[in-house]
Design an enzyme around this catalytic site. Structure first.
Site, PDB file in Angstrom:
ATOM      1  N   GLY A  79     -16.758 105.420  -7.336  1.00 50.87           N
ATOM      2  CA  GLY A  79     -15.741 105.095  -8.327  1.00 50.87           C
ATOM      3  C   GLY A  79     -15.280 103.655  -8.229  1.00 50.87           C
ATOM      4  CG  ASN A  85     -12.526 109.656  -6.777  1.00 51.73           C
ATOM      5  OD1 ASN A  85     -13.341 110.474  -6.373  1.00 51.73           O
ATOM      6  ND2 ASN A  85     -12.723 108.943  -7.867  1.00 51.73           N
ATOM      7  CG  ASP A 107     -16.266 111.828 -12.729  1.00 49.86           C
ATOM      8  OD1 ASP A 107     -16.589 112.999 -12.975  1.00 49.86           O
ATOM      9  OD2 ASP A 107     -17.053 110.975 -12.283  1.00 49.86           O
ATOM     10  N   GLY A 108     -11.989 111.401 -14.619  1.00 51.69           N
ATOM     11  CA  GLY A 108     -10.540 111.186 -14.564  1.00 51.69           C
ATOM     12  C   GLY A 108      -9.767 112.472 -14.813  1.00 51.69           C
TER      13      GLY A 108
END
Length: 270
Positions: free
Chosen positions: A168, A126, A55-56
């Site tokens: 997250g 995010n 996801d990063g």
């Protein structure tokens, strides 16, 4: 018609490098130009961004997808993979489906973040975070919502997350899981020095103002989607609100958010 694709990868991950190379071969076989917009200049505007990592890495790719206003596909080579769509084992099938327009696009909300001191503004998929970073002292932050006092936090930091970002950093700090289709923002303090501060969900139309209290000298960092966007000092204000602008995630399969939460968080815990 797909003419060019931007490939974003975690170059420290050997599997990601191999997967990106394979994707490039497949795309070029269909006369589709490939390049890495992080490291290569290209006169051709990409028609989509594909990321190779977790996801990063996808959040890095999201910056380029927002820059060019194009869709984003994540190939999961990370640990959790809430945002990534496909596994590397199905890479060729995924690329073929995209070339043949056999996919749909899911719109996700963004945050619009403004540093009133510098005038800089950012978009976040995010979260936006004010954090003490490497500084030893806790920071004190005044938080208001639509100019109404929400609270003063003495804490390691404070997070404003989208529903996408709710799984997250916000979740790790004790925030709620929010279904991605909700039109809201989540305010989550990080390790507050109080037993009375808890996360809060507000409308995405709200204007959240985070002020580093001027009662003492203090420094902090502003992070957008995990990337450091500069230092803050006493009296600086950060405004966060929703925006009509969205980001487009490519979906090749039906999206079961709650099934994903059960599966991924259980795997993560193990």
């Amino acid at each position: 018609m797909l003419k060019a694709a931007g490939l974003i990868l975690n170059e420290e991950n050997l599997n990601a490098v191999k997967c990106a190379e394979k994707a490039s071969v497949i795309l070029r076989r269909h006369q589709i130009l490939t390049f890495n917009p992080q490291t290569e200049d290209c006169t051709e505007k990409p028609d989509l961004i594909i990321t190779f990592g977790g996801d990063g890495t996808l959040l890095i790719g999201a910056r380029y997808a927002m820059k060019y206003d194009i869709p984003l596909l994540g190939i999961n080579l990370g640990t959790v993979g809430f945002l990534t769509e496909e596994d590397p084992e199905h890479l060729e099938e995924a690329i073929t489906a995209i070339i043949e327009n056999r996919y749909h696009v899911e719109k996700r909300s963004l945050l619009h973040v403004t540093n009133t001191n510098t005038g800089d503004s950012f978009y976040a998929l995010n979260d936006a975070v004010i954090t003490r970073g490497g500084y030893a002292r806790l920071i004190r932050v005044d938080a208001t919502v639509d100019k109404k006092e929400y609270g003063t936090f003495t804490a390691d930091g404070i997070i404003v997350a989208t529903p996408t970002g709710s799984t997250g950093y916000s979740l790790s700090a004790g925030g709620p899981i929010v279904e991605p289709g909700m039109n809201c923002m989540i305010i989550t303090p990080v390790c507050p020095h109080s037993m009375q501060h808890c996360p809060c969900i507000v409308s995405e139309k709200s204007d959240i103002c985070l002020l580093l209290k001027p009662e003492r000298e203090q420094t902090a960092e502003l992070q957008i989607d995990g990337q450091n966007m500069g230092s803050l000092s006493t009296g600086d204000e950060i405004h966060v609100t929703g925006t009509e602008r969205k980001i487009s995630l490519i979906r090749l399969h039906p999206y079961d958010f709650f099934g994903l939460v059960r599966r991924k968080l259980s795997e993560w815990g193990l």
